[in-house]
Write a protein that holds these residues in place. Structure first.
Motif, short mmCIF file in Angstrom:
data_model
loop_
_atom_site.label_atom_id
_atom_site.label_comp_id
_atom_site.label_asym_id
_atom_site.label_seq_id
_atom_site.Cartn_x
_atom_site.Cartn_y
_atom_site.Cartn_z
N ILE A 90 16.92 -52.24 -16.27
CA ILE A 90 15.72 -51.61 -16.81
C ILE A 90 16.02 -50.16 -17.15
N ILE A 91 15.46 -49.69 -18.25
CA ILE A 91 15.51 -48.26 -18.57
C ILE A 91 14.15 -47.89 -19.14
N SER A 92 13.67 -46.70 -18.82
CA SER A 92 12.32 -46.35 -19.24
C SER A 92 12.15 -44.85 -19.39
N LEU A 93 11.14 -44.48 -20.14
CA LEU A 93 10.66 -43.11 -20.21
C LEU A 93 9.35 -43.07 -19.42
N GLU A 94 9.36 -42.31 -18.34
CA GLU A 94 8.21 -42.24 -17.44
C GLU A 94 7.69 -40.80 -17.37
N ARG A 99 1.53 -32.91 -23.67
CA ARG A 99 1.24 -31.52 -24.02
C ARG A 99 2.50 -30.80 -24.47
N VAL A 100 3.67 -31.16 -23.90
CA VAL A 100 4.90 -30.42 -24.21
C VAL A 100 5.50 -30.83 -25.57
N PRO A 101 5.72 -32.09 -25.89
CA PRO A 101 5.73 -33.26 -25.01
C PRO A 101 7.11 -33.46 -24.36
N LYS A 102 7.10 -34.13 -23.19
CA LYS A 102 8.34 -34.39 -22.47
C LYS A 102 8.18 -35.67 -21.66
N ALA A 103 9.31 -36.18 -21.14
CA ALA A 103 9.29 -37.39 -20.32
C ALA A 103 10.53 -37.39 -19.44
N GLU A 104 10.57 -38.33 -18.52
CA GLU A 104 11.70 -38.48 -17.59
C GLU A 104 12.29 -39.87 -17.74
N ILE A 105 13.61 -39.96 -17.78
CA ILE A 105 14.29 -41.26 -17.86
C ILE A 105 14.47 -41.84 -16.46
N GLY A 106 14.12 -43.11 -16.33
CA GLY A 106 14.42 -43.86 -15.12
C GLY A 106 15.24 -45.09 -15.49
N LEU A 136 9.43 -36.18 -28.60
CA LEU A 136 9.61 -35.42 -27.37
C LEU A 136 10.48 -34.19 -27.62
N ASN A 137 10.11 -33.10 -26.99
CA ASN A 137 10.93 -31.89 -27.03
C ASN A 137 11.92 -31.84 -25.88
N ARG A 138 11.64 -32.61 -24.83
CA ARG A 138 12.46 -32.50 -23.62
C ARG A 138 12.47 -33.84 -22.89
N ILE A 139 13.66 -34.25 -22.43
CA ILE A 139 13.81 -35.45 -21.62
C ILE A 139 14.58 -35.06 -20.36
N GLU A 140 14.08 -35.47 -19.21
CA GLU A 140 14.72 -35.11 -17.95
C GLU A 140 15.31 -36.32 -17.25
N ILE A 141 16.36 -36.08 -16.48
CA ILE A 141 16.86 -37.02 -15.48
C ILE A 141 16.80 -36.31 -14.15
N ARG A 142 16.12 -36.93 -13.18
CA ARG A 142 16.02 -36.37 -11.83
C ARG A 142 16.66 -37.33 -10.85
N CYS A 143 17.47 -36.81 -9.96
CA CYS A 143 18.14 -37.66 -8.98
C CYS A 143 18.46 -36.85 -7.74
N GLU A 144 18.78 -37.55 -6.66
CA GLU A 144 19.17 -36.87 -5.44
C GLU A 144 20.62 -36.37 -5.57
N VAL A 182 17.87 -31.60 -11.23
CA VAL A 182 17.17 -31.77 -12.51
C VAL A 182 18.16 -31.53 -13.65
N TYR A 183 18.28 -32.54 -14.51
CA TYR A 183 19.08 -32.45 -15.73
C TYR A 183 18.12 -32.58 -16.92
N ALA A 184 18.47 -31.95 -18.05
CA ALA A 184 17.57 -32.01 -19.20
C ALA A 184 18.35 -32.11 -20.51
N TYR A 185 17.70 -32.77 -21.46
CA TYR A 185 18.22 -32.92 -22.83
C TYR A 185 17.05 -32.62 -23.76
N THR A 186 17.25 -31.76 -24.75
CA THR A 186 16.16 -31.32 -25.60
C THR A 186 16.39 -31.69 -27.06
#
Length: 311
Positions: A90-94, A99-106, A136-144, A182-186
């Motif tokens: 599975i891969i998703s934008l969550e 407003r930004v707009p932005k999302a996070e990849i899971g 989207l202007n910004r996409i994030e990946i968040r991980c431990e 926090v990682y980001a791609y714009t």
């Protein structure tokens, strides 16, 4: 624009994969089976993988994901192997913020499909959809911090590391506080990548020393500081290679290629080359490119031979 009015792809094909929304009831069977099979690997990182889900729970989750897609709240895709049509993950934008707009990849993969580059391939496709179709202007990946596989995915996707948030989230098992990377791609990163690809292609053309390419891709005010220390103009370069009639049959190897935007319409390319007939001849190179009337032209180049002691 109202997100509900956006036309968004529900099926994406890459070189080896198919990404499609979870629209079929039978999808739940394959998702449930994959979670159960991969539970030991998923459990440390994902809240939903703390115990084997029932098929009913997976179906409920699939239906909610389908609804969220059409309400433009989140965008989940199944990852399928093109050659076999087998379910991969599975891969998703969550966590979409319009407003930004932005999302996070899971994302997650069935264990027996890991280490094949599938998440990187799917991630590139989803980033393109996020920026090109969702705007989207910004996409994030968040991980431990100790999730080495997710960190590696972010780096392969050319996401920039931005922050280490201390005690930012609850662990997957709900028992402790965990840090978050926090990682980001714009959108700007995507633009720079497209420029990098174009400039790489143009540099490769010039290194073949084809006369037509030299005439069109070198600016009239071009200057080169050669590896020998000599200074050359566009006329010098064209006269030299016209006299020598050199066009390389074996392509000069380019590595460590990077592009940096210096100002609108001006970029610097830096890279290393290795001669095809002399493997020990390495050079560090830097070029300046200017975009004028829609076309890129090189107006400065410098090469410096690399000492074998530095290799």
């Amino acid at each position: 624009m109202n997100p509900l009015l956006l036309n968004i792809s529900t099926l994406i094909k890459t070189e080896r994969l198919v990404l499609r929304i979870p629209s079929e009831p039978e999808d739940s069977y394959h998702i449930n089976r994959a979670i159960r099979f991969s539970l030991p690997e998923l459990k440390p990182w994902l809240h939903f993988a703390q115990k084997p889900p029932t098929l009913e729970e997976t179906e409920e989750n699939r239906r909610q994901a389908f609804i969220n897609f059409h309400k433009r709240n989140a965008f989940r895709f199944l990852i399928l192997e093109q050659a076999t049509n087998r379910f991969v993950g599975i891969i998703s934008l969550e966590n979409v913020d319009w407003r930004v707009p932005k999302a996070e990849i899971g994302y997650w993969l069935r264990t027996d499909f890991t280490k094949k580059g599938y998440i990187t391939e799917a991630g590139r496709a989803l980033c393109a959809l996020g920026i090109n179709e969702l705007g989207l202007n910004r996409i994030e990946i968040r991980c431990e911090p100790d999730n080495s596989q997710s960190k590696a995915v972010a780096e392969r996707l050319q996401f920039s590391f931005e922050a280490h948030l201390k005690q930012d989230d609850i662990s997957a098992d709900g028992q402790s506080l965990r840090d978050t990377y926090v990682y980001a791609y714009t959108k700007k990163d995507q633009h720079n990548e497209s420029i990098k690809k174009v400039i790489n292609q143009l540099e490769t053309k010039l290194l073949t020393r084809n006369m037509n390419d030299l005439k069109h891709l070198l600016a009239e005010d071009f200057v080169e500081f050669g590896t020998s220390g000599e200074v050359y103009s566009k006329r010098d370069i064209i006269n030299f290679f016209n006299h020598e009639q050199q066009e390389l049959e074996s392509m000069i190897e380019i590595s460590h290629f990077q592009v940096k935007a210096l100002s609108p319409g001006i970029v610097q390319a830096t890279f290393q080359t290795r001669e095809p007939l002399n493997r020990n001849r390495l050079a560090n190179r830097s070029s300046l490119w200017r975009k004028s009337t829609g076309n890129w032209q090189m107006f400065f180049h410098q090469g410096t031979l690399v000492s074998q002691d530095d290799v």
